[in-house]
Design a protein around this motif. Structure first.
Motif, PDB file in Angstrom:
ATOM      1  N   GLN A 123      26.710  37.565  50.006  1.00 47.48           N
ATOM      2  CA  GLN A 123      26.339  37.890  51.389  1.00 47.48           C
ATOM      3  C   GLN A 123      25.653  39.249  51.452  1.00 47.48           C
ATOM      4  N   GLN A 165      31.545  35.342  47.286  1.00 45.96           N
ATOM      5  CA  GLN A 165      31.030  35.198  48.645  1.00 45.96           C
ATOM      6  C   GLN A 165      30.565  36.526  49.236  1.00 45.96           C
ATOM      7  N   GLU A 169      32.189  35.061  64.358  1.00 46.53           N
ATOM      8  CA  GLU A 169      32.786  33.979  63.574  1.00 46.53           C
ATOM      9  C   GLU A 169      33.875  33.302  64.400  1.00 46.53           C
ATOM     10  N   LEU A 212      26.198  36.076  58.882  1.00 45.54           N
ATOM     11  CA  LEU A 212      27.373  35.223  58.685  1.00 45.54           C
ATOM     12  C   LEU A 212      27.035  34.166  57.640  1.00 45.54           C
ATOM     13  N   TYR A 213      27.775  34.186  56.520  1.00 48.06           N
ATOM     14  CA  TYR A 213      27.526  33.269  55.399  1.00 48.06           C
ATOM     15  C   TYR A 213      28.665  32.269  55.295  1.00 48.06           C
ATOM     16  N   ASN A 214      28.320  30.993  55.093  1.00 53.08           N
ATOM     17  CA  ASN A 214      29.307  29.925  54.929  1.00 53.08           C
ATOM     18  C   ASN A 214      29.064  29.244  53.587  1.00 53.08           C
ATOM     19  N   GLN A 246      33.102  24.912  52.501  1.00 54.28           N
ATOM     20  CA  GLN A 246      33.902  25.557  53.549  1.00 54.28           C
ATOM     21  C   GLN A 246      33.361  25.177  54.936  1.00 54.28           C
ATOM     22  N   HIS A 247      34.231  25.341  55.944  1.00 58.19           N
ATOM     23  CA  HIS A 247      33.869  25.043  57.329  1.00 58.19           C
ATOM     24  C   HIS A 247      33.916  26.332  58.146  1.00 58.19           C
ATOM     25  N   THR A 248      32.787  26.681  58.716  1.00 58.69           N
ATOM     26  CA  THR A 248      32.687  27.891  59.539  1.00 58.69           C
ATOM     27  C   THR A 248      31.891  27.571  60.803  1.00 58.69           C
ATOM     28  N   SER A 249      32.275  28.184  61.905  1.00 63.76           N
ATOM     29  CA  SER A 249      31.553  28.003  63.163  1.00 63.76           C
ATOM     30  C   SER A 249      31.159  29.361  63.705  1.00 63.76           C
ATOM     31  N   ALA A 250      29.984  29.427  64.267  1.00 64.80           N
ATOM     32  CA  ALA A 250      29.506  30.648  64.920  1.00 64.80           C
ATOM     33  C   ALA A 250      29.564  30.456  66.423  1.00 64.80           C
TER      34      ALA A 250
END
Length: 366
Positions: free
Chosen positions: A321, A317, A366, A342-344, A348-352
């Motif tokens: 990135q 990852q 993040e 910002l790499y997801n 996976q679960h990511t929120s900005a």
């Protein structure tokens, strides 16, 4: 005396008959006169009755016309009365609605007064400059938007808007990961739903209280002490449903199972509670509940932030990135200085989180 001549007795009898018939004639004449008189009287009476009948007929017609006029007048009066009654009922309804509105406004203002007059006390130091009323500025609500990201995507923010536009126009980009390995990613516009108007209706909760003026001590022991104190009926409390410290406020929110406990505690306001082995005077104030009653939003495109899609997990990852960020920094690829990346990865679960930065710049964390 000759036999052809009537006798004396015959003459007497004839005279007697003549007298009798004469009396009868006189009687008949008298009766005729009486009958004539009665007839004349009858005729007079008939004429009088006729004249009276004519007068009564005329009077009856006049009365009918008068009654008809009166009826029309009464109908008009009744119509006006009904119209006035209708207008009065409408006025009464308007007055009742106005009274209800005033009562609701009074209740609302009373709640606001209770809240603003009983907010927890905090020491405030004014370090600004005084000025005129016209020097003041309006308060703006700063958005704090959470943007959920799908797997295999990345958000990239450039320092310059023109770079983002160039990358967006090129759309698909070939990113080399090694000598013989490359991936194709697509740049897309990022749209955020921004609030333009937010109206909140607030009211005092009937089951919650705010506890302030608390000493500095460990949170858990303090919450336990407060819950024990306010759960006792001798202190005016009742069964406690929840007791928690509000972040960054220095106050505790306490909720009761029953909805008739909080009001009495708020009216007393100050309470002596045993904390840190000594009595401490805490302040109980209303807890304000807020509900959004009007929300208007608009979709807005981010000017410097783009979404990169189609990123396959072909390497670690952090390494992937870095490779992507280096690629889009190069001017030979149409890129420029990258402010944030910002790499997801897939799976996976990511929120900005987007916040309004100075000079309307896009900012994501993040």
């Amino acid at each position: 005396m000759s036999s052809d001549e009537p006798s004396e007795e015959t003459l007497q009898s004839i005279n007697a008959l003549i007298n009798i018939y004469k009396k009868k004639h006189d009687q008949l004449i008298l009766e005729q006169e009486e009958l004539a008189t009665c007839r004349n009287q009858q005729q007079d009476m008939n004429e009088q009755f006729k004249q009276r009948s004519i007068k009564l007929t005329q009077k009856m017609k006049e009365d009918q016309r008068s009654y008809k006029t009166q009826i029309e007048n009464e109908k008009d009066k009744l119509k006006r009365v009904r119209q006035e009654e209708k207008e009065l009922m409408e006025q009464i309804q308007k007055v009742e609605e106005a009274v209800k509105e005033e009562e609701a406004q009074t209740h609302y203002l009373k709640q606001q007064n209770d809240v603003f007059s009983a907010v927890p006390e905090r020491n405030v130091v004014f370090t600004g400059l005084t000025g005129k009323d016209t020097d003041g500025q309006a308060f703006d609500m700063e958005p704090h938007l959470v943007y959920p990201m799908d797997g295999g995507t990345a958000l990239i923010t450039f320092e310059e808007e023109v770079v983002a536009n160039n990358i967006l126009k090129m759309k698909k980009h070939q990113v080399k990961l090694g000598q013989d390995i490359s991936i194709t990613v697509e740049a897309r516009q990022v749209y955020l739903m921004l609030p333009t108007l937010v109206e909140i209706d607030s009211k005092v909760s009937s089951q919650h209280i705010l506890i302030s003026n608390l000493p500095k001590m460990d949170t858990d022991p303090m919450l336990n002490k407060l819950e024990i104190h306010f759960s006792k009926s001798k202190h005016g409390g009742g069964e406690v449903e929840k007791c928690e410290m509000l972040p960054d406020s220095g106050t505790v929110a306490l909720s009761f199972v029953r909805n008739d406990i909080a009001k009495c505690l708020i009216e007393e306001e100050y309470h002596e509670v045993k904390l840190q082995e000594k009595m401490h005077r805490v302040r109980v104030t209303p807890f304000l509940n807020g509900k959004i009653t009007n929300l208007k939003t608009t979709m807005k495109a981010c000017r410097r932030t783009l979404l990169l899609t189609g990123i396959a997990p072909v390497m670690e990852q952090e390494t992937l990135q870095d490779v992507l960020e280096i690629h889009f920094q190069k001017s030979s690829h149409g890129g420029g200085e990258v402010e944030a990346f910002l790499y997801n990865p897939l799976g996976q679960h990511t929120s900005a989180v987007f916040q309004k930065a100075p000079k309307n710049e896009d900012k994501k964390t993040e």
